[in-house]
Scaffold this active site. Structure first.
Site, PDB file in Angstrom:
ATOM      1  N   VAL A 125       0.798  -1.172   0.131  1.00  0.00           N
ATOM      2  CA  VAL A 125      -0.080   0.137   0.322  1.00  0.00           C
ATOM      3  C   VAL A 125       0.876   1.244  -0.078  1.00  0.00           C
ATOM      4  CG1 VAL A 125      -1.948   1.249   1.209  1.00  0.00           C
ATOM      5  CG2 VAL A 125      -1.853  -1.284   1.310  1.00  0.00           C
ATOM      6  N   CYS A 126       1.548   1.456   1.092  1.00  0.00           N
ATOM      7  CA  CYS A 126       2.250   2.805   1.607  1.00  0.00           C
ATOM      8  C   CYS A 126       3.408   2.923   0.697  1.00  0.00           C
ATOM      9  CB  CYS A 126       2.427   2.898   2.779  1.00  0.00           C
ATOM     10  SG  CYS A 126       0.751   2.807   3.593  1.00  0.00           S
TER      11      CYS A 126
END
Length: 196
Positions: A100-101
């Site tokens: 995700v990040c």
């Protein structure tokens, strides 16, 4: 360095968190040793995810940390502006979670023309598969995977570079596992210094 925070660490299962913290510290110290402009970013630090790892804060005690609400750091104009202000088209990225990040800003930075390197062992995902699939996706898009040690040694390049030699050896001894132990052994047994 993106979202190296307790809440993210609790769910990271692709890598041992003790090892990730060691690698993050080695990465941060390497960047500082070579005066690499470093952007630190967190997500919802005060309300959900907690503060940035103390290992990072110790290396960059006075640096402003950009706290965001978005999962994708590249969606935050403060992050993009900080990267642009660094004036370099090469990015080295590490963070939690890989899927995700890390993957989201890496794909956006690649699209914006940056050459991006992802530090695989200073990042981690909620599962090994999640981390690996995110890495595969970034590699297919043009990112280059590296490790924190590879990063440090590529910056050093030549053992004759005395300006950073002692600090690199110190980082390797503290965070380099068996390699660091080997340096200690050579120094203790033979008074040896690599490259000297």
């Amino acid at each position: 360095m993106i979202d190296h925070q307790p809440q993210m660490a609790f769910a990271t299962k692709s890598h041992d968190m003790t090892l990730v913290r060691n690698n993050v510290a080695g990465l941060a110290k390497s960047a500082k040793t070579f005066n690499v402009p470093t952007v630190l970013s967190t997500v919802s630090a005060d309300t959900f995810s907690g503060q940035i790892f103390p290992e990072i804060k110790e290396v960059f005690p006075d640096q402003k940390i950009i706290d965001r609400t978005s999962m994708n750091a590249w969606d935050d104009q403060n992050v993009v502006k900080a990267v642009e202000n660094a004036g370099n088209k090469k990015l080295v990225v590490a963070g939690l979670w890989t899927e995700v990040c890390v993957v989201m800003p890496v794909l956006d930075a690649l699209e914006d023309g940056y050459e991006v390197y992802v530090v695989t062992d200073a990042s981690g995902g909620v599962t090994t598969e999640a981390h690996e699939m995110a890495m595969d996706r970034m590699i297919q898009a043009g990112a280059t995977p590296i490790t924190w040690m590879q990063y440090m040694l590529e910056l050093q390049r030549d053992w004759a570079n005395q300006e950073t030699y002692d600090e690199v050896m110190s980082i390797a001894k503290e965070h380099g596992g068996a390699y660091g132990l080997g340096i200690e052994y050579a120094e203790d047994m033979f008074g040896a210094k690599e490259g000297k």
